[in-house]
Design a protein around this motif. Structure first.
Motif, PDB file in Angstrom:
ATOM      1  N   ILE A 182      -5.537   5.898   4.013  1.00  0.00           N
ATOM      2  CA  ILE A 182      -4.175   6.435   3.952  1.00  0.00           C
ATOM      3  C   ILE A 182      -3.305   5.830   5.048  1.00  0.00           C
ATOM      4  CG2 ILE A 182      -2.756   8.512   4.225  1.00  0.00           C
ATOM      5  CD1 ILE A 182      -5.102  10.103   3.089  1.00  0.00           C
ATOM      6  N   THR A 183      -2.164   5.302   4.636  1.00  0.00           N
ATOM      7  CA  THR A 183      -1.195   4.771   5.598  1.00  0.00           C
ATOM      8  C   THR A 183       0.127   5.519   5.520  1.00  0.00           C
ATOM      9  OG1 THR A 183      -0.526   3.078   3.996  1.00  0.00           O
ATOM     10  CG2 THR A 183      -2.203   2.466   5.614  1.00  0.00           C
ATOM     11  N   VAL A 184       0.417   6.119   4.373  1.00  0.00           N
ATOM     12  CA  VAL A 184       1.656   6.879   4.188  1.00  0.00           C
ATOM     13  C   VAL A 184       1.289   8.344   3.998  1.00  0.00           C
ATOM     14  CG1 VAL A 184       3.751   7.168   2.822  1.00  0.00           C
ATOM     15  CG2 VAL A 184       2.757   4.888   3.113  1.00  0.00           C
ATOM     16  N   ALA A 185       1.665   9.192   4.956  1.00  0.00           N
ATOM     17  CA  ALA A 185       1.245  10.595   4.967  1.00  0.00           C
ATOM     18  C   ALA A 185       1.635  11.329   3.684  1.00  0.00           C
ATOM     19  CB  ALA A 185       1.827  11.312   6.174  1.00  0.00           C
ATOM     20  N   GLY A 186       2.807  11.043   3.161  1.00  0.00           N
ATOM     21  CA  GLY A 186       3.305  11.761   1.996  1.00  0.00           C
ATOM     22  C   GLY A 186       2.529  11.486   0.727  1.00  0.00           C
ATOM     23  N   LYS A 187       1.696  10.446   0.737  1.00  0.00           N
ATOM     24  CA  LYS A 187       0.911  10.091  -0.448  1.00  0.00           C
ATOM     25  C   LYS A 187      -0.476  10.726  -0.430  1.00  0.00           C
ATOM     26  CE  LYS A 187       3.997   7.308  -2.245  1.00  0.00           C
ATOM     27  NZ  LYS A 187       4.654   7.641  -3.531  1.00  0.00           N
ATOM     28  N   PHE A 188      -0.779  11.499   0.602  1.00  0.00           N
ATOM     29  CA  PHE A 188      -2.123  12.059   0.784  1.00  0.00           C
ATOM     30  C   PHE A 188      -2.594  12.806  -0.455  1.00  0.00           C
ATOM     31  CE2 PHE A 188      -5.368  14.980   1.944  1.00  0.00           C
ATOM     32  CZ  PHE A 188      -5.949  14.574   3.140  1.00  0.00           C
ATOM     33  N   LEU A 189      -1.884  13.829  -0.841  1.00  0.00           N
ATOM     34  CA  LEU A 189      -2.333  14.697  -1.921  1.00  0.00           C
ATOM     35  C   LEU A 189      -2.191  14.061  -3.310  1.00  0.00           C
ATOM     36  CD1 LEU A 189      -3.648  17.430  -2.178  1.00  0.00           C
ATOM     37  CD2 LEU A 189      -1.396  18.465  -2.422  1.00  0.00           C
ATOM     38  N   PRO A 190      -1.032  13.464  -3.647  1.00  0.00           N
ATOM     39  CA  PRO A 190      -0.894  12.895  -5.007  1.00  0.00           C
ATOM     40  C   PRO A 190      -1.946  11.849  -5.343  1.00  0.00           C
ATOM     41  CG  PRO A 190       1.239  13.041  -3.931  1.00  0.00           C
ATOM     42  CD  PRO A 190       0.219  13.347  -2.883  1.00  0.00           C
ATOM     43  N   ILE A 205      -9.166  19.041  11.884  1.00  0.00           N
ATOM     44  CA  ILE A 205      -9.406  18.855  10.454  1.00  0.00           C
ATOM     45  C   ILE A 205      -8.552  19.816   9.641  1.00  0.00           C
ATOM     46  CG2 ILE A 205     -11.133  19.019   8.618  1.00  0.00           C
ATOM     47  CD1 ILE A 205     -13.225  18.272  10.853  1.00  0.00           C
ATOM     48  N   CYS A 206      -8.560  21.079  10.038  1.00  0.00           N
ATOM     49  CA  CYS A 206      -7.803  22.091   9.300  1.00  0.00           C
ATOM     50  C   CYS A 206      -6.300  21.853   9.406  1.00  0.00           C
ATOM     51  CB  CYS A 206      -8.157  23.486   9.810  1.00  0.00           C
ATOM     52  SG  CYS A 206      -9.828  24.006   9.344  1.00  0.00           S
ATOM     53  N   ASP A 207      -5.856  21.416  10.563  1.00  0.00           N
ATOM     54  CA  ASP A 207      -4.430  21.108  10.740  1.00  0.00           C
ATOM     55  C   ASP A 207      -4.015  19.967   9.825  1.00  0.00           C
ATOM     56  OD1 ASP A 207      -4.156  23.092  12.625  1.00  0.00           O
ATOM     57  OD2 ASP A 207      -4.185  21.738  14.360  1.00  0.00           O
ATOM     58  N   GLU A 208      -4.882  18.983   9.668  1.00  0.00           N
ATOM     59  CA  GLU A 208      -4.587  17.830   8.807  1.00  0.00           C
ATOM     60  C   GLU A 208      -4.501  18.271   7.345  1.00  0.00           C
ATOM     61  OE1 GLU A 208      -3.285  14.125   8.425  1.00  0.00           O
ATOM     62  OE2 GLU A 208      -4.059  14.825  10.368  1.00  0.00           O
ATOM     63  N   VAL A 209      -5.413  19.158   6.929  1.00  0.00           N
ATOM     64  CA  VAL A 209      -5.370  19.678   5.567  1.00  0.00           C
ATOM     65  C   VAL A 209      -4.086  20.472   5.346  1.00  0.00           C
ATOM     66  CG1 VAL A 209      -6.444  21.285   3.934  1.00  0.00           C
ATOM     67  CG2 VAL A 209      -7.875  19.718   5.254  1.00  0.00           C
ATOM     68  N   ALA A 210      -3.747  21.321   6.308  1.00  0.00           N
ATOM     69  CA  ALA A 210      -2.530  22.138   6.188  1.00  0.00           C
ATOM     70  C   ALA A 210      -1.291  21.263   6.059  1.00  0.00           C
ATOM     71  CB  ALA A 210      -2.410  23.073   7.388  1.00  0.00           C
ATOM     72  N   LYS A 211      -1.253  20.204   6.849  1.00  0.00           N
ATOM     73  CA  LYS A 211      -0.110  19.283   6.803  1.00  0.00           C
ATOM     74  C   LYS A 211      -0.015  18.594   5.447  1.00  0.00           C
ATOM     75  CE  LYS A 211      -0.335  15.605   9.404  1.00  0.00           C
ATOM     76  NZ  LYS A 211      -0.336  14.742  10.616  1.00  0.00           N
ATOM     77  N   ALA A 212      -1.150  18.178   4.909  1.00  0.00           N
ATOM     78  CA  ALA A 212      -1.167  17.498   3.609  1.00  0.00           C
ATOM     79  C   ALA A 212      -0.768  18.440   2.481  1.00  0.00           C
ATOM     80  CB  ALA A 212      -2.555  16.925   3.345  1.00  0.00           C
ATOM     81  N   CYS A 213      -1.071  19.725   2.645  1.00  0.00           N
ATOM     82  CA  CYS A 213      -0.829  20.709   1.575  1.00  0.00           C
ATOM     83  C   CYS A 213       0.435  21.539   1.792  1.00  0.00           C
ATOM     84  CB  CYS A 213      -2.036  21.643   1.446  1.00  0.00           C
ATOM     85  SG  CYS A 213      -3.534  20.811   0.902  1.00  0.00           S
ATOM     86  N   GLN A 214       1.251  21.136   2.733  1.00  0.00           N
ATOM     87  CA  GLN A 214       2.477  21.887   3.012  1.00  0.00           C
ATOM     88  C   GLN A 214       3.342  21.998   1.752  1.00  0.00           C
ATOM     89  OE1 GLN A 214       4.789  20.249   6.203  1.00  0.00           O
ATOM     90  NE2 GLN A 214       6.194  21.969   6.294  1.00  0.00           N
ATOM     91  N   GLY A 215       3.731  23.212   1.407  1.00  0.00           N
ATOM     92  CA  GLY A 215       4.563  23.434   0.225  1.00  0.00           C
ATOM     93  C   GLY A 215       3.803  23.528  -1.079  1.00  0.00           C
TER      94      GLY A 215
END
Length: 293
Positions: free
Chosen positions: A81-89, A141-151
């Motif tokens: 992953i290089t672009v944070a906003g692409k994590f979940l999609p 780890i949990c903070d990273e998941v929360a950030k990826a799943c925001q909204g």
């Protein structure tokens, strides 16, 4: 498939994919430890099939074997992953492929859909942290998941007019956010309830099984498990929470007779066709996160 239930390891390594990365190996072991943990009221364990007629211990072992190759892929995805906003999609297609492997191995029985969702996120988060050279801890780890799943809850539950999945229907009816809410919170239920209990039990000299069972009791008592609501409504959830709290009140697994109380609760949940599947996922996550300081 041959496996050692006492040690929760496989006799024949050819029966299960050997994960290549440490985090993936830990996730695989978390899944094994969860299904072998016994007694788990209403859930498949080494004693019985719980409240299920379409799955047993062997079904879960086949499922874990099918899921395991994807655990490495989730981790490697995170490292890419290089672009944070692409994590979940971009993670979703991997998750769907993993689910398809699970369903193929289990003859279309849902054994680990919640586990695939959770460990896909957790392992991708760890891969990203490793790639960013950030020290691993359960908090990071949990903070990273929360950030990826925001909204996520708003996007997939609040703004949808129609409710087609069980999770969407339960949100509309009871405002229960289920697995999505847990992920968006960075698994706050685990961090606030089960993980501290598990760690405290281990530190004070209890064995791992007893410690996990005690942590499970607290999850049964305080987690708003959507699987219970799906099967038994809010009354079913309340029944299980009250029953777990009554066992905790007398000391839970610390006191003599605690395991017998769990066995009795198992029979009651089977009688009522109740299965706390969401809690099962959180048990696995609890053990997994305990591997990171």
């Amino acid at each position: 498939m041959n496996y050692n239930l006492a040690q929760q390891t496989f006799f024949d390594s050819d029966d299960i994919y050997a994960c290549q990365y440490a985090a993936a190996k830990a996730a695989q072991m978390a899944l094994l430890k969860e299904v072998c943990l016994s007694p788990k009221p209403g859930l498949v364990d080494i004693n019985n099939c719980g409240s299920h007629r379409d799955m047993d211990l062997n079904t879960f072992m086949r499922s874990i074997s099918a899921i395991s190759p994807w655990l490495d892929q989730f981790y490697l995805y995170g490292k890419s992953i290089t672009v944070a906003g692409k994590f979940l999609p971009n993670l979703r297609p991997l998750g769907i492929q993993c689910e398809q492997s699970m369903f193929k191995a289990t003859n279309n029985v849902n054994t680990h859909k919640g586990g695939v969702f959770a460990f896909g996120l957790l392992l991708a988060a760890i891969g990203k942290l490793d790639n960013d050279q950030i020290a691993l801890s359960y908090q990071a780890i949990c903070d990273e998941v929360a950030k990826a799943c925001q909204g996520l809850v708003q996007q997939e539950l609040e703004t949808r007019n129609s409710a087609t999945t069980v999770g969407e229907k339960l949100f509309k009816q009871h405002r229960l956010t289920g697995a999505r809410g847990e992920a968006e919170s960075g698994y706050l239920t685990v961090r606030n309830i089960s993980l501290p209990i598990f760690k405290e039990m281990m530190i004070t000299g209890h064995d791992e099984e007893t410690s996990l069972l005690q942590a499970m009791l607290y999850l049964l008592a305080y987690n708003d498990d959507t699987n219970l609501v799906s099967r038994g409504g809010m009354a079913g959830l309340q029944y299980v929470q009250d029953a777990a709290k009554s066992i905790i009140a007398i000391g839970g697994m610390i006191q003599q007779g605690g395991k017998q109380k769990l066995l009795e609760l198992d029979q009651q949940l089977i009688k009522r066709n109740l299965s706390p599947g969401g809690t099962a996922d959180l048990i696995a996550i609890t053990w997994f996160l305990s591997q990171f300081n």
